[in-house]
Design a protein around this motif. Structure first.
Motif: not given
Ligand SMILES: [Fe+2]
Length: 303
Positions: A273-280
């Motif tokens: 599973f690829p890591t999902i990134t959220w920004t602040e």
């Protein structure tokens, strides 16, 4: 060697009588044992003797979290791996807790105590293993089928995240980073095939943000909210939805001030599973997708 899942949490509850009543009759866990200072509980669809231990204490919080290993020899193997990684390990003798065998115990860089264990009495889920119905009779309260995950706070969540990925082969499903994408503000890690088994958020060391219990579907969250209101449970937020994990949720407090969550849905994961990134800048939608903003209590209050 293999950690299978988050097996238990031991929660400190200063408001003892009301908390025991709440966990049994409002949250709807099943008591399996007790001694002078502890009550042992399980969710109905768990087979092991317990997944939650309430501890009579002066202050609220998490005494420890524990992960169940598949094989008895995993304790030796993980002990060596932890020591090689520079982590001190203690042995917890068999019989320290009711219905449990030996465990190993160590502290995370975030000062949380963690145990690994294999041996625990199996008591079943109240239904036959041949031709069972979907749920047993006589469930009480919200009655989640199982413990799901926990979120803990600490200063060096990068080190704690590395320990889980390097030593225990957890994978990171999602991360929340600052807008320069340089600093991790929170991480979500899985070992099973759920969206997360444990998550870390930047905050004061050793603190518990919440312990979460699984519900099958959104409509059960609405019923859970009804049960909370009927019983004057303090709701933090929800029912709502997370951007992160895509799960639906309610956050609420036990009578001792420990935050609980009921969590439904969310995607499934695999080791690739690829890591999902959220920004602040998108933190509102990341945490509470419908409201698109955080409440102060959710950010500041932990136990
Ligand atoms: Fe959660």
């Amino acid at each position: 060697m293999a950690i299978m899942r988050l097996g238990r949490v031991q929660i400190r509850v200063p408001n003892w009588e009301k908390s025991v009543f709440y966990y049994k009759n409002v949250l709807g866990l099943i008591e399996t044992a007790r001694d002078e200072n502890h009550v042992y509980l399980k969710a109905w669809d768990e087979y092991d003797h317990h997944s939650v231990i309430l501890e009579k204490a002066d202050i609220a919080g998490l005494e420890h979290m524990a992960f169940k290993c598949e094989f008895a020899q995993d304790l030796d193997l993980y002990e060596k791996k932890l020591i090689d990684y520079g982590v001190a390990v203690k042995r917890v003798p068999k019989g320290t807790r009711i219905a449990e065998g030996e465990a190993i115990r160590f502290q995370l860089p975030t000062e949380h105590w963690v145990e690994l264990y294999h041996e625990i009495e199996v008591v079943g889920n109240g239904m036959p293993s041949v031709n069972p119905d979907p749920w047993p009779d006589h469930l009480v309260g919200i009655a989640p089928p199982r413990l799901d995950h926990l979120l803990v706070a600490g200063e060096d969540i990068e080190a704690a995240t590395r320990l889980f990925t390097d030593v225990f082969d957890f994978h990171m499903s999602e991360q929340l980073v600052d807008d320069k994408m340089e600093v991790k503000l929170a991480t979500w890690l899985f070992k099973t095939n759920t969206a997360h088994d444990i998550a870390f958020v930047k905050g004061p060391n050793g603190r518990l943000h919440h312990v979460a219990f699984f519900l099958d579907e959104w409509v059960e969250l609405r019923k859970a909210a009804d049960i909370m209101v009927k019983n004057d449970v303090m709701i933090d937020i929800g029912p709502t939805r997370h951007g992160i994990t895509r799960g639906t949720t309610i956050y609420f407090f036990d009578p001792s001030g420990n935050r609980n969550e009921v969590f439904a849905g969310g995607y499934i994961t695999y080791p690739d599973f690829p890591t999902i990134t959220w920004t602040e800048e998108s933190i509102g939608k990341a945490i509470f997708y419908f409201e698109r903003e955080l409440n102060e209590r959710f950010m500041k209050v932990n136990s």
